[in-house]
Motif scaffolding. Structure first.
Motif, PDB file in Angstrom:
ATOM      1  N   VAL A  18     -11.705  38.148  32.782  1.00 13.66           N
ATOM      2  CA  VAL A  18     -10.696  37.315  32.130  1.00 13.66           C
ATOM      3  C   VAL A  18     -10.077  38.158  31.024  1.00 13.66           C
ATOM      4  CG1 VAL A  18     -10.293  35.218  30.773  1.00 13.66           C
ATOM      5  CG2 VAL A  18     -11.973  35.186  32.628  1.00 13.66           C
ATOM      6  N   LEU A  19      -8.749  38.274  31.043  1.00 15.08           N
ATOM      7  CA  LEU A  19      -8.044  39.075  30.036  1.00 15.08           C
ATOM      8  C   LEU A  19      -7.444  38.174  28.972  1.00 15.08           C
ATOM      9  CD1 LEU A  19      -6.028  41.430  32.424  1.00 15.08           C
ATOM     10  CD2 LEU A  19      -8.059  42.039  31.121  1.00 15.08           C
ATOM     11  N   LEU A  20      -7.621  38.548  27.713  1.00 18.10           N
ATOM     12  CA  LEU A  20      -6.965  37.840  26.606  1.00 18.10           C
ATOM     13  C   LEU A  20      -5.885  38.773  26.065  1.00 18.10           C
ATOM     14  CD1 LEU A  20     -10.140  36.437  24.770  1.00 18.10           C
ATOM     15  CD2 LEU A  20      -8.666  35.235  26.401  1.00 18.10           C
ATOM     16  N   HIS A  21      -4.648  38.474  26.391  1.00 14.41           N
ATOM     17  CA  HIS A  21      -3.529  39.332  25.993  1.00 14.41           C
ATOM     18  C   HIS A  21      -2.924  38.878  24.676  1.00 14.41           C
ATOM     19  CE1 HIS A  21      -3.374  41.054  29.989  1.00 14.41           C
ATOM     20  NE2 HIS A  21      -3.163  39.886  30.536  1.00 14.41           N
ATOM     21  N   THR A  22      -2.469  39.832  23.882  1.00 14.60           N
ATOM     22  CA  THR A  22      -1.642  39.510  22.723  1.00 14.60           C
ATOM     23  C   THR A  22      -0.298  40.184  22.974  1.00 14.60           C
ATOM     24  OG1 THR A  22      -3.625  39.553  21.372  1.00 14.60           O
ATOM     25  CG2 THR A  22      -1.532  39.545  20.191  1.00 14.60           C
ATOM     26  N   VAL A  59      -3.657  34.236  28.475  1.00 17.45           N
ATOM     27  CA  VAL A  59      -4.899  34.498  29.208  1.00 17.45           C
ATOM     28  C   VAL A  59      -4.578  34.707  30.694  1.00 17.45           C
ATOM     29  CG1 VAL A  59      -5.399  32.030  29.552  1.00 17.45           C
ATOM     30  CG2 VAL A  59      -7.269  33.643  29.584  1.00 17.45           C
ATOM     31  N   GLN A  60      -5.345  35.556  31.323  1.00 19.02           N
ATOM     32  CA  GLN A  60      -5.140  35.817  32.754  1.00 19.02           C
ATOM     33  C   GLN A  60      -6.495  36.056  33.429  1.00 19.02           C
ATOM     34  OE1 GLN A  60      -3.228  39.560  33.534  1.00 19.02           O
ATOM     35  NE2 GLN A  60      -2.767  39.060  35.653  1.00 19.02           N
ATOM     36  N   VAL A  61      -6.719  35.360  34.533  1.00 20.12           N
ATOM     37  CA  VAL A  61      -7.934  35.632  35.308  1.00 20.12           C
ATOM     38  C   VAL A  61      -7.593  36.792  36.230  1.00 20.12           C
ATOM     39  CG1 VAL A  61      -9.679  34.691  36.869  1.00 20.12           C
ATOM     40  CG2 VAL A  61      -8.562  33.179  35.209  1.00 20.12           C
ATOM     41  N   GLU A  62      -8.062  37.970  35.876  1.00 16.97           N
ATOM     42  CA  GLU A  62      -7.708  39.171  36.640  1.00 16.97           C
ATOM     43  C   GLU A  62      -8.440  39.192  37.985  1.00 16.97           C
ATOM     44  OE1 GLU A  62      -7.176  43.716  35.346  1.00 16.97           O
ATOM     45  OE2 GLU A  62      -9.249  43.068  35.324  1.00 16.97           O
ATOM     46  N   LYS A  63      -9.723  38.870  37.932  1.00  8.72           N
ATOM     47  CA  LYS A  63     -10.479  38.761  39.197  1.00  8.72           C
ATOM     48  C   LYS A  63     -11.635  37.809  39.016  1.00  8.72           C
ATOM     49  CE  LYS A  63     -14.050  42.336  39.100  1.00  8.72           C
ATOM     50  NZ  LYS A  63     -14.570  43.560  39.688  1.00  8.72           N
ATOM     51  N   PRO A  85     -11.234  31.330  44.936  1.00  5.28           N
ATOM     52  CA  PRO A  85      -9.789  31.440  44.719  1.00  5.28           C
ATOM     53  C   PRO A  85      -9.479  31.013  43.285  1.00  5.28           C
ATOM     54  CG  PRO A  85     -10.307  29.460  45.979  1.00  5.28           C
ATOM     55  CD  PRO A  85     -11.607  30.129  45.688  1.00  5.28           C
ATOM     56  N   HIS A  86      -8.500  31.630  42.652  1.00  6.90           N
ATOM     57  CA  HIS A  86      -8.186  31.277  41.263  1.00  6.90           C
ATOM     58  C   HIS A  86      -6.727  31.571  40.956  1.00  6.90           C
ATOM     59  CE1 HIS A  86      -8.123  35.548  40.160  1.00  6.90           C
ATOM     60  NE2 HIS A  86      -9.106  35.665  41.009  1.00  6.90           N
ATOM     61  N   ASP A  87      -6.256  31.017  39.861  1.00  3.99           N
ATOM     62  CA  ASP A  87      -4.908  31.275  39.376  1.00  3.99           C
ATOM     63  C   ASP A  87      -4.845  32.724  38.875  1.00  3.99           C
ATOM     64  OD1 ASP A  87      -2.371  29.650  38.001  1.00  3.99           O
ATOM     65  OD2 ASP A  87      -3.039  31.353  36.798  1.00  3.99           O
ATOM     66  N   THR A  88      -3.744  33.413  39.140  1.00  8.62           N
ATOM     67  CA  THR A  88      -3.646  34.798  38.676  1.00  8.62           C
ATOM     68  C   THR A  88      -2.502  34.998  37.677  1.00  8.62           C
ATOM     69  OG1 THR A  88      -2.299  35.254  40.607  1.00  8.62           O
ATOM     70  CG2 THR A  88      -4.615  35.878  40.746  1.00  8.62           C
ATOM     71  N   GLN A  89      -1.807  33.901  37.357  1.00 11.47           N
ATOM     72  CA  GLN A  89      -0.678  33.991  36.427  1.00 11.47           C
ATOM     73  C   GLN A  89      -1.154  34.225  34.983  1.00 11.47           C
ATOM     74  OE1 GLN A  89       2.707  33.772  37.175  1.00 11.47           O
ATOM     75  NE2 GLN A  89       1.925  33.934  39.257  1.00 11.47           N
ATOM     76  N   ILE A  90      -0.206  34.652  34.146  1.00 15.97           N
ATOM     77  CA  ILE A  90      -0.499  34.808  32.713  1.00 15.97           C
ATOM     78  C   ILE A  90      -0.142  33.486  32.036  1.00 15.97           C
ATOM     79  CG2 ILE A  90       0.075  36.125  30.639  1.00 15.97           C
ATOM     80  CD1 ILE A  90       0.683  38.494  32.401  1.00 15.97           C
ATOM     81  N   ARG A  91      -1.140  32.815  31.441  1.00 16.86           N
ATOM     82  CA  ARG A  91      -0.945  31.478  30.856  1.00 16.86           C
ATOM     83  C   ARG A  91      -1.160  31.512  29.344  1.00 16.86           C
ATOM     84  NH1 ARG A  91       1.299  28.762  35.138  1.00 16.86           N
ATOM     85  NH2 ARG A  91       0.065  29.088  37.015  1.00 16.86           N
TER      86      ARG A  91
END
Ligand SMILES: Nc1ncnc2c1ncn2[C@@H]1O[C@H](COP(=O)(O)OP(=O)(O)OP(=O)(O)O)[C@@H](O)[C@H]1O
Ligand SMILES: [Mg+2]
Length: 246
Positions: free
Chosen positions: A198-202, A213-217, A222-228
């Motif tokens: 899980v990526l936490l972007h600034t 936030v983005q679930v990278e893998k 199955p999961h959402d892959t968008q940046i939310r």
């Protein structure tokens, strides 16, 4: 696959119910992005639902973490007293030199015995078994991994580390520091070896800081892959699972 609720509002929706049970998930983020908050929120929420948690701090002083998290009404001392949480201070490991480098020339008598990486792993395994721990968070793993200058040794240590956590049956979070921005970031070894990331972007958008936030893998589901978008809310981190960042 059974799921473990993350305790982070909105995030379970991205994951279809939560983290896959028994897996080891990496939380990657820049300074102040909320890695520690994420880890503590996950454990505090688990405690509420009867899952005993182990928090291993490799960087921040445990007392500082406890103070910082009081703002969210998470009383970690109280959870510890009730046997629902164990806070392990492994920050001395960060200051100790790797065994292979020998003692520091200025402190010839100093010893790193008992505080090496393998010893930490053994202690964590023992505690998990002895205390019936279900959720683990290790925060952050970065300094630990920097002890290995050789790629192969680092890889072996990382694999051993994730294997130990997975073998314990716990659903574990490991945080990792992101030193570059989203666009020019290099993948870290831990990202390939963990079960989920899980990526936490600034981000900067029109002069404003945007947290996303983005679930990278997440292997196996199955999961959402968008940046939310996400924010620090009054009860901790909150994700807006249907909103787009831009
Ligand atoms: N009520 C609050 N209590 C504490 N921190 C808050 C609160 N609300 C917002 N914050 C934010 O939380 C940030 C720290 O979050 P956290 O410690 O989880 O980040 P981190 O990614 O672990 O940082 P680091 O890389 O320094 O370890 C602060 O910089 C602050 O912006
Ligand atoms: Mg932190």
């Amino acid at each position: 696959m059974d799921r473990v609720p993350t305790g982070i509002k909105g995030l379970d929706e991205l994951l279809g119910g939560g983290f896959p049970e028994g897996r080891c998930i990496l939380i990657v983020g820049s300074p102040g992005s909320g890695k520690t908050t994420f880890a503590v929120q996950y454990l505090a929420n688990g405690a509420l639902h009867g899952d005993a948690g182990l928090y291993v701090t490799l960087d921040e002083h445990p007392e500082h973490i406890k103070q910082n998290m009081k703002g969210y009404n998470w009383d970690l001392d109280d959870l510890e007293k009730k046997g629902k949480l164990l806070v392990m201070d492994a920050s001395q490991l960060r200051r100790a030199r790797p065994k292979e480098q020998g003692p520091h020339p200025m402190f010839a008598s100093a010893t790193t015995e008992g505080v090496g990486f393998p010893e930490l792993l053994k202690t964590i395994s023992k505690v998990i078994e002895g205390e019936n721990i279900r959720r683990v968070a290790l925060d952050p793993v970065t300094s630990l991994m920097l002890r290995y200058s050789e790629e192969l040794k680092r890889r072996r240590a990382t694999v051993a580390f994730f294997d130990t956590l997975a073998d314990s049956g716990c659903t574990s979070l490991v945080t990792s520091e992101l030193k570059t921005s989203l666009m020019d970031r290099r993948f870290q070894l831990e990202e390939f070896l963990s079960h989920g990331v899980v990526l936490l972007h600034t981000l900067m958008h029109e002069g404003n800081v945007v947290r996303a936030v983005q679930v990278e893998k997440m292997r196996g589901i199955p999961h959402d892959t968008q940046i939310r978008p996400y924010q620090f809310g009054p009860s901790g981190l909150e994700v807006f699972p249907r909103d787009k960042v831009f």
